[in-house]
Design a protein around this motif. Structure first.
Motif, PDB file in Angstrom:
ATOM      1  N   SER A 389       0.829  -1.198   0.000  1.00 15.86           N
ATOM      2  CA  SER A 389       0.000   0.000   0.000  1.00 15.86           C
ATOM      3  C   SER A 389       0.869   1.256   0.000  1.00 15.86           C
ATOM      4  O   SER A 389       0.534   2.245  -0.666  1.00 15.86           O
ATOM      5  N   ILE A 390       1.986   1.228   0.724  1.00 15.04           N
ATOM      6  CA  ILE A 390       2.898   2.379   0.710  1.00 15.04           C
ATOM      7  C   ILE A 390       3.578   2.485  -0.646  1.00 15.04           C
ATOM      8  O   ILE A 390       3.710   3.575  -1.203  1.00 15.04           O
ATOM      9  N   ARG A 391       4.004   1.360  -1.183  1.00 18.17           N
ATOM     10  CA  ARG A 391       4.641   1.394  -2.511  1.00 18.17           C
ATOM     11  C   ARG A 391       3.708   1.987  -3.546  1.00 18.17           C
ATOM     12  O   ARG A 391       4.119   2.781  -4.406  1.00 18.17           O
ATOM     13  N   ARG A 392       2.436   1.594  -3.480  1.00 20.23           N
ATOM     14  CA  ARG A 392       1.470   2.094  -4.454  1.00 20.23           C
ATOM     15  C   ARG A 392       1.342   3.617  -4.377  1.00 20.23           C
ATOM     16  O   ARG A 392       1.328   4.302  -5.402  1.00 20.23           O
ATOM     17  N   CYS A 393       1.263   4.131  -3.174  1.00 18.66           N
ATOM     18  CA  CYS A 393       1.127   5.579  -3.025  1.00 18.66           C
ATOM     19  C   CYS A 393       2.388   6.307  -3.457  1.00 18.66           C
ATOM     20  O   CYS A 393       2.318   7.391  -4.043  1.00 18.66           O
ATOM     21  N   LEU A 394       3.559   5.727  -3.187  1.00 18.89           N
ATOM     22  CA  LEU A 394       4.792   6.344  -3.637  1.00 18.89           C
ATOM     23  C   LEU A 394       4.883   6.343  -5.159  1.00 18.89           C
ATOM     24  O   LEU A 394       5.366   7.300  -5.765  1.00 18.89           O
ATOM     25  N   ARG A 395       4.427   5.266  -5.766  1.00 14.93           N
ATOM     26  CA  ARG A 395       4.423   5.241  -7.233  1.00 14.93           C
ATOM     27  C   ARG A 395       3.519   6.331  -7.788  1.00 14.93           C
ATOM     28  O   ARG A 395       3.862   7.009  -8.767  1.00 14.93           O
ATOM     29  N   GLU A 396       2.347   6.474  -7.177  1.00 11.99           N
ATOM     30  CA  GLU A 396       1.404   7.489  -7.657  1.00 11.99           C
ATOM     31  C   GLU A 396       1.993   8.885  -7.505  1.00 11.99           C
ATOM     32  O   GLU A 396       1.888   9.718  -8.406  1.00 11.99           O
ATOM     33  N   GLY A 397       2.637   9.149  -6.360  1.00 13.02           N
ATOM     34  CA  GLY A 397       3.238  10.459  -6.162  1.00 13.02           C
ATOM     35  C   GLY A 397       4.379  10.716  -7.125  1.00 13.02           C
ATOM     36  O   GLY A 397       4.559  11.821  -7.610  1.00 13.02           O
ATOM     37  N   ARG A 398       5.155   9.640  -7.418  1.00 15.74           N
ATOM     38  CA  ARG A 398       6.277   9.809  -8.344  1.00 15.74           C
ATOM     39  C   ARG A 398       5.792  10.075  -9.763  1.00 15.74           C
ATOM     40  O   ARG A 398       6.320  10.924 -10.470  1.00 15.74           O
ATOM     41  N   GLU A 399       4.760   9.342 -10.179  1.00 18.01           N
ATOM     42  CA  GLU A 399       4.224   9.535 -11.527  1.00 18.01           C
ATOM     43  C   GLU A 399       3.563  10.895 -11.678  1.00 18.01           C
ATOM     44  O   GLU A 399       3.603  11.510 -12.736  1.00 18.01           O
ATOM     45  N   GLY A 400       2.972  11.387 -10.559  1.00 17.81           N
ATOM     46  CA  GLY A 400       2.318  12.686 -10.624  1.00 17.81           C
ATOM     47  C   GLY A 400       3.258  13.847 -10.408  1.00 17.81           C
ATOM     48  O   GLY A 400       2.863  15.003 -10.556  1.00 17.81           O
ATOM     49  N   GLY A 401       4.516  13.535 -10.015  1.00 14.35           N
ATOM     50  CA  GLY A 401       5.483  14.603  -9.810  1.00 14.35           C
ATOM     51  C   GLY A 401       5.163  15.471  -8.617  1.00 14.35           C
ATOM     52  O   GLY A 401       5.536  16.640  -8.557  1.00 14.35           O
ATOM     53  N   GLU A 402       4.462  14.913  -7.622  1.00 10.69           N
ATOM     54  CA  GLU A 402       4.059  15.716  -6.482  1.00 10.69           C
ATOM     55  C   GLU A 402       5.160  15.766  -5.440  1.00 10.69           C
ATOM     56  O   GLU A 402       6.063  14.963  -5.410  1.00 10.69           O
ATOM     57  N   GLY A 403       5.002  16.731  -4.534  1.00  8.80           N
ATOM     58  CA  GLY A 403       5.943  16.855  -3.424  1.00  8.80           C
ATOM     59  C   GLY A 403       7.298  17.346  -3.850  1.00  8.80           C
ATOM     60  O   GLY A 403       8.276  17.102  -3.190  1.00  8.80           O
ATOM     61  N   THR A 485       1.685  20.438   3.150  1.00  5.80           N
ATOM     62  CA  THR A 485       2.854  20.788   2.353  1.00  5.80           C
ATOM     63  C   THR A 485       2.495  21.199   0.942  1.00  5.80           C
ATOM     64  O   THR A 485       3.356  21.642   0.197  1.00  5.80           O
ATOM     65  N   GLY A 486       1.270  20.980   0.561  1.00  7.58           N
ATOM     66  CA  GLY A 486       0.908  21.260  -0.812  1.00  7.58           C
ATOM     67  C   GLY A 486       1.217  20.117  -1.745  1.00  7.58           C
ATOM     68  O   GLY A 486       0.826  20.116  -2.901  1.00  7.58           O
ATOM     69  N   GLY A 487       1.971  19.136  -1.269  1.00  6.44           N
ATOM     70  CA  GLY A 487       2.278  17.945  -2.051  1.00  6.44           C
ATOM     71  C   GLY A 487       1.807  16.737  -1.291  1.00  6.44           C
ATOM     72  O   GLY A 487       1.216  16.821  -0.232  1.00  6.44           O
ATOM     73  N   ARG A 488       2.079  15.554  -1.810  1.00  5.04           N
ATOM     74  CA  ARG A 488       1.622  14.317  -1.175  1.00  5.04           C
ATOM     75  C   ARG A 488       2.797  13.572  -0.619  1.00  5.04           C
ATOM     76  O   ARG A 488       3.536  12.925  -1.338  1.00  5.04           O
ATOM     77  N   GLY A 489       3.010  13.684   0.686  1.00  4.75           N
ATOM     78  CA  GLY A 489       4.088  12.958   1.331  1.00  4.75           C
ATOM     79  C   GLY A 489       3.607  11.606   1.790  1.00  4.75           C
ATOM     80  O   GLY A 489       2.447  11.236   1.610  1.00  4.75           O
ATOM     81  N   LEU A 490       4.505  10.879   2.444  1.00  5.10           N
ATOM     82  CA  LEU A 490       4.154   9.528   2.865  1.00  5.10           C
ATOM     83  C   LEU A 490       3.047   9.515   3.897  1.00  5.10           C
ATOM     84  O   LEU A 490       2.306   8.546   4.009  1.00  5.10           O
ATOM     85  N   GLY A 491       2.931  10.582   4.682  1.00  2.00           N
ATOM     86  CA  GLY A 491       1.888  10.584   5.691  1.00  2.00           C
ATOM     87  C   GLY A 491       0.535  10.948   5.134  1.00  2.00           C
ATOM     88  O   GLY A 491      -0.496  10.683   5.748  1.00  2.00           O
ATOM     89  N   ASP A 492       0.497  11.591   3.964  1.00  2.00           N
ATOM     90  CA  ASP A 492      -0.764  12.050   3.403  1.00  2.00           C
ATOM     91  C   ASP A 492      -1.313  10.975   2.487  1.00  2.00           C
ATOM     92  O   ASP A 492      -1.379  11.131   1.273  1.00  2.00           O
ATOM     93  N   LEU A 493      -1.692   9.834   3.084  1.00  5.26           N
ATOM     94  CA  LEU A 493      -2.084   8.668   2.297  1.00  5.26           C
ATOM     95  C   LEU A 493      -3.540   8.312   2.540  1.00  5.26           C
ATOM     96  O   LEU A 493      -3.913   7.165   2.512  1.00  5.26           O
ATOM     97  N   ARG A 494      -4.352   9.320   2.811  1.00  5.75           N
ATOM     98  CA  ARG A 494      -5.748   9.012   3.125  1.00  5.75           C
ATOM     99  C   ARG A 494      -6.467   8.392   1.935  1.00  5.75           C
ATOM    100  O   ARG A 494      -7.469   7.714   2.097  1.00  5.75           O
ATOM    101  N   GLY A 495      -5.949   8.619   0.726  1.00  6.34           N
ATOM    102  CA  GLY A 495      -6.585   8.005  -0.436  1.00  6.34           C
ATOM    103  C   GLY A 495      -6.140   6.583  -0.682  1.00  6.34           C
ATOM    104  O   GLY A 495      -6.642   5.928  -1.587  1.00  6.34           O
ATOM    105  N   CYS A 496      -5.171   6.110   0.092  1.00  9.13           N
ATOM    106  CA  CYS A 496      -4.654   4.743  -0.075  1.00  9.13           C
ATOM    107  C   CYS A 496      -5.166   3.909   1.077  1.00  9.13           C
ATOM    108  O   CYS A 496      -4.604   3.932   2.164  1.00  9.13           O
ATOM    109  N   ARG A 497      -6.225   3.190   0.869  1.00  4.65           N
ATOM    110  CA  ARG A 497      -6.868   2.443   1.939  1.00  4.65           C
ATOM    111  C   ARG A 497      -5.925   1.375   2.473  1.00  4.65           C
ATOM    112  O   ARG A 497      -5.286   0.670   1.724  1.00  4.65           O
ATOM    113  N   GLY A 498      -5.892   1.291   3.789  1.00  2.00           N
ATOM    114  CA  GLY A 498      -5.099   0.234   4.415  1.00  2.00           C
ATOM    115  C   GLY A 498      -3.630   0.546   4.550  1.00  2.00           C
ATOM    116  O   GLY A 498      -2.867  -0.277   4.997  1.00  2.00           O
ATOM    117  N   SER A 499      -3.209   1.752   4.156  1.00  3.54           N
ATOM    118  CA  SER A 499      -1.794   2.059   4.277  1.00  3.54           C
ATOM    119  C   SER A 499      -1.415   2.223   5.731  1.00  3.54           C
ATOM    120  O   SER A 499      -2.072   2.913   6.477  1.00  3.54           O
TER     121      SER A 499
END
Length: 507
Positions: A389-403, A485-499
């Protein structure tokens, strides 16, 4: 206590047919193809030999508990837990209670309550001691473990002391099988269990001290040069990190330097042996490069982006880089090791190496007990959660160029994941006579005016380089939300269920 880390695992790689007593047959299935091969453990000697294969390493100065549960009339190994043996016997009762209750609670959380326990005490003799002296000295600790387990209606079916190449049973007093002088341990790798483990691909990785040594700060003459490089880098970088625009620039420079060094490590010729590998990596990393990266990673938005190097071809060089940086957090910069150690723990967990993950994260918490990201990952790893679940959110943030640097100067109050709810210090709650910790990146103006420029640079390098972490004494804790922060860090994972890093998961 000498070690407060607990390594409770949920893997089940052994069966025992009855209580671990002399003359009875104990069976452990070999987790090979089709689960067809089995290893028979008949004696305490074979249980002692099994310990490194249960943990994946050879424990030192440790209390180890292995839970057993019944399956089809046989006792199957469940969770394992390890704790360092406290130096003071006064702490033994607390350590025994902590370990027993931690293992039972963790097992119950997974839906399997232990029905029996096997206990191990592992410690080498001190000066003037023999293995038998160690066994007798630790006998009260073994009894406390048995009492704690008995209070929960979980019998300890075998308790062993392993010291000086020999083992003793605290549960058997038959001289024919468990003589007072103990019995010698078999040579490593020569037992039937060792052969079965090799066939199954199970590796024993030496001792925990050898594993930790790969991430401990250097203490040789090079440490002086590295400290000077860190002081010099802090004098330049801290003022930039305190500025919103400068922070974004430092973040990009840090990540670009990290990628460049990862390529350098990947292209380095192979060498034989772990010490030689670490020495090669140290030689490929300059003092100034290491200093800039260590300070740059104190910004949690930058650290979160670096955490995306967690899989595929990037994971191995990233792991080598984080280990090398942790070894460079020398002298007064020991607290700065929390960032690279946490990244090392995350990469290890992401790639399936839970042993190194737990140790790296425990070391990160040793460097900075308040480091939220390490606490979240350590708890998630110990509870057997899935890192996907963490990997998935990190991938999404990386692909979106956030943070990519949208953080402001007050975003990194406590070293935790961006957007997570984390403890902050309340001015109003400060105890009488206590000094307050300033959680802002900018030091109070009066504090700056009171220090000459040279001393101010030193303080910035050693305390403010953590992007605002100024230690000023003990205060009461309250809970508040970290600024957005205006970006999506590891703690801002409310959209990733079960993280496991979702604030909702860690309330």
């Amino acid at each position: 206590m000498t070690n407060h880390s607990e390594t409770t695992g949920s893997s089940e790689n052994g069966d025992i047919s009855q209580a671990a007593q002399p003359g009875r047959t104990h069976r452990a299935p070999h987790e090979g193809p089709g689960d067809e091969r089995q290893v028979t453990l008949r004696t305490p000697a074979e249980l002692a030999d099994a310990l490194p294969y249960l943990l994946g390493y050879r424990p030192e100065d440790s209390i180890v508990l292995a839970a057993l549960r019944d399956r089809d009339g046989r006792g199957r190994f469940g969770g394992r837990a390890r704790l360092g043996i406290p130096a003071s016997p006064d702490d033994w009762a607390g350590a025994a209670g902590q370990l027993v209750h931690g293992l039972v609670t963790g097992s119950e959380r997974r839906g399997v309550r232990p029905e029996q326990m096997v206990a191990y005490l592992c410690q080498e003799p001190g000066r003037g001691e023999t293995g038998r002296d160690v066994m007798e000295r630790l006998r009260p600790l073994a009894q406390k473990l048995r009492v704690e387990c008995g209070a929960l209606d979980i019998p300890v079916v075998e308790a062993l002391c392993i010291s000086d190449g020999r083992f003793w049973s605290y549960c058997c007093d038959e001289a024919a099988c468990c003589p007072a002088e103990g019995l010698p341990m078999g040579l490593p790798g020569t037992s039937v269990l060792a052969a079965a483990a090799t066939y199954a691909g199970i590796q024993v990785r030496g001792s925990l001290s050898e594993l930790r040594a790969r991430m401990l700060p250097r203490e040789d003459a090079v440490a002086v040069e590295q400290t000077a490089a860190l002081d010099a880098a802090a004098a330049v970088l801290v003022s930039r990190i305190l500025d919103a625009d400068g922070r974004a620039e430092v973040a990009e420079e840090t990540l670009e330097a990290a990628e460049r060094l990862m390529r350098r490590l990947t292209e380095a010729p192979p060498v034989s042996g772990v010490p030689a590998e670490d020495l090669r990596d140290d030689q490929l990393l300059g003092h100034d490069e290491a200093a800039a990266l260590i300070l740059g990673l104190q910004d949690r938005t930058t650290r979160d982006r670096a955490a995306a190097w967690m899989e595929g071809d990037e994971a191995a060089p990233a792991m080598r880089l984080w280990r090398a940086l942790a070894r460079r957090c020398v002298g007064p910069y020991g607290e700065h090791a929390a960032a690279p150690l946490t990244l090392a723990g995350w990469v290890a967990w992401s790639t399936g190496d839970e042993l190194e993950a737990r140790e790296a994260l425990a070391m990160a918490l040793g460097a900075d007990p308040d480091y939220l990201f390490a606490r979240l990952l350590h708890q998630a790893c110990n509870e057997g959660l899935d890192p996907e679940s963490i990997r998935r959110c990190l991938r999404e943030g990386r692909e979106g160029g956030e943070g990519a640097g949208a953080a402001t100067a007050d975003d990194d109050a406590h070293g935790g994941p961006s957007g997570a709810r984390e403890p902050v210090r309340s001015s109003a709650a400060s105890p009488p006579g206590g000094r307050r910790r300033n959680r802002s990146l900018s030091p109070p103006p009066h504090a700056v005016r009171r220090r000459p420029p040279r001393e101010r640079r030193s303080q910035a390098g050693r305390r403010l380089a953590r992007t605002g972490r100024v230690r000023r004494g003990a205060e009461a804790k309250t809970t508040a939300s970290a600024p957005d922060t205006g970006g999506r860090g590891l703690g801002d994972l409310r959209g990733c269920r079960g993280s496991p890093c979702s604030p909702a998961s860690w309330s």
